[in-house]
Design a protein around this motif. Structure first.
Motif, mmCIF file in Angstrom:
data_model
loop_
_atom_site.group_PDB
_atom_site.id
_atom_site.type_symbol
_atom_site.label_atom_id
_atom_site.label_comp_id
_atom_site.label_asym_id
_atom_site.label_seq_id
_atom_site.Cartn_x
_atom_site.Cartn_y
_atom_site.Cartn_z
ATOM 1 N N ALA A 36 0.837 -1.207 0.000
ATOM 2 C CA ALA A 36 0.000 0.000 0.000
ATOM 3 C C ALA A 36 0.870 1.254 0.000
ATOM 4 N N ASP A 37 2.015 1.195 0.675
ATOM 5 C CA ASP A 37 2.922 2.347 0.713
ATOM 6 C C ASP A 37 3.490 2.690 -0.663
ATOM 7 N N LEU A 38 3.460 1.717 -1.571
ATOM 8 C CA LEU A 38 3.965 1.958 -2.932
ATOM 9 C C LEU A 38 2.918 2.635 -3.822
ATOM 10 N N GLU A 39 1.736 2.869 -3.264
ATOM 11 C CA GLU A 39 0.682 3.653 -3.913
ATOM 12 C C GLU A 39 0.143 3.069 -5.214
ATOM 13 N N PRO A 40 -0.247 1.772 -5.185
ATOM 14 C CA PRO A 40 -1.012 1.268 -6.341
ATOM 15 C C PRO A 40 -2.380 1.957 -6.356
ATOM 16 N N LYS A 211 3.008 -10.835 -1.166
ATOM 17 C CA LYS A 211 3.685 -10.089 -2.234
ATOM 18 C C LYS A 211 5.072 -9.672 -1.769
ATOM 19 N N ASP A 212 5.981 -9.593 -2.735
ATOM 20 C CA ASP A 212 7.328 -9.104 -2.461
ATOM 21 C C ASP A 212 7.342 -7.612 -2.808
ATOM 22 N N PRO A 213 7.386 -6.731 -1.824
ATOM 23 C CA PRO A 213 7.331 -5.293 -2.128
ATOM 24 C C PRO A 213 8.441 -4.868 -3.084
#
Ligand SMILES: O=C(O)c1ccccc1N[C@@H]1O[C@H](COP(=O)(O)O)[C@@H](O)[C@H]1O
Length: 231
Positions: A36-40, A211-213
């Motif tokens: 979520a921090d990667l902003e999909p 998932k692998d961030p």
């Protein structure tokens, strides 16, 4: 909306200027937060009990409610009754449902009438009949095109995207099926009518549902997409 095949490719006027990104099959709290921090644009949660990514009791509704508002939450269902879909959507605060089985246009219409946005998924082979999508057109916000495989989804298979070159409908769609970071450079340059986004799943995993961030970040970087520097 149009319900019979137009003679030439549709060109929706309100397409986003960059590809939307959905990361699907989230079921583990730590990777959920990191992704979520990667902003999909979308995060997907699978509510099909046969899936190794089935949310079940692993992920609490609070974990989903706690996501940033900018992330759309998508529940993935396979041939589930409307009442059950609505109940799950209410518990988890879903704004979208992705129907990945043999759901009829009437069920898409019911779910839209109940206030949900509908993504209808189809498994695509080289002889895929796009005309058959006509009855779905008025009742879907997006289509999603996936590879065909033994399971309803999550097969990790890539299909021949060239079949989408003649996509004839005004409904925008997401491209899915076995996408991995190595595909990002090609995907970012795809010129396919109606393509507005991609759906990432098993190609970014450490284990089913985990998932692998770093792989998600690698895909986003490959798309040339700016992302949260703190992530
Ligand atoms: O991922 C699953 O287990 C799954 C189960 C049932 C329906 C859909 C599922 N996933 C969806 O499948 C496609 C493609 O996934 P992959 O990249 O090939 O792993 C994607 O849209 C997921 O949302």
């Amino acid at each position: 909306m149009q319900t019979s095949a137009p003679s030439q490719s549709a060109a929706p006027s309100d397409l986003p200027s960059r590809l939307l990104v959905k990361v699907c099959g989230m079921r583990e709290a730590a990777s959920l937060t990191a992704v979520a921090d990667l902003e999909p644009d979308f995060l997907g949660f699978i509510f099909a009990p046969s899936s190794p990514r089935y949310v079940g009791e692993v992920l609490t509704p609070d974990s989903v409610h706690g996501l940033p508002d900018r992330v759309q939450r998508v529940g993935v269902f396979v041939n589930e009754a409307t009442a059950q879909v609505l109940a799950t959507a209410g518990r988890f605060g879903l704004s979208f449902v992705q129907l990945h089985g043999h759901e009829a246009p009437a069920q898409c219409a019911e779910l839209q009438a109940a206030g949900l946005r509908v993504i209808k998924a189809f498994g695509v082979g080289e002889d895929f009949d796009f005309d058959a999508l006509g009855p779905y057109v008025p009742h879907c916000d997006y289509f999603l095109f996936d590879a065909q495989g033994p399971a309803p989804g999550g097969n990790g298979r890539v299909f021949d995207w060239r079949v989408l070159e003649n996509y004839p409908w005004p409904v925008p769609y997401l491209l899915a099926g076995g996408l991995r970071p190595e595909h990002a450079a090609v995907v970012r340059n795809l010129q396919l009518p109606g393509l507005v986004g991609i759906d990432l799943n098993s190609g970014l995993e450490i284990a089913p549902g985990v998932k692998d961030p770093a792989r998600v970040a690698a895909f986003l970087d490959g798309l040339g997409r700016a992302r949260n520097a703190a992530a």
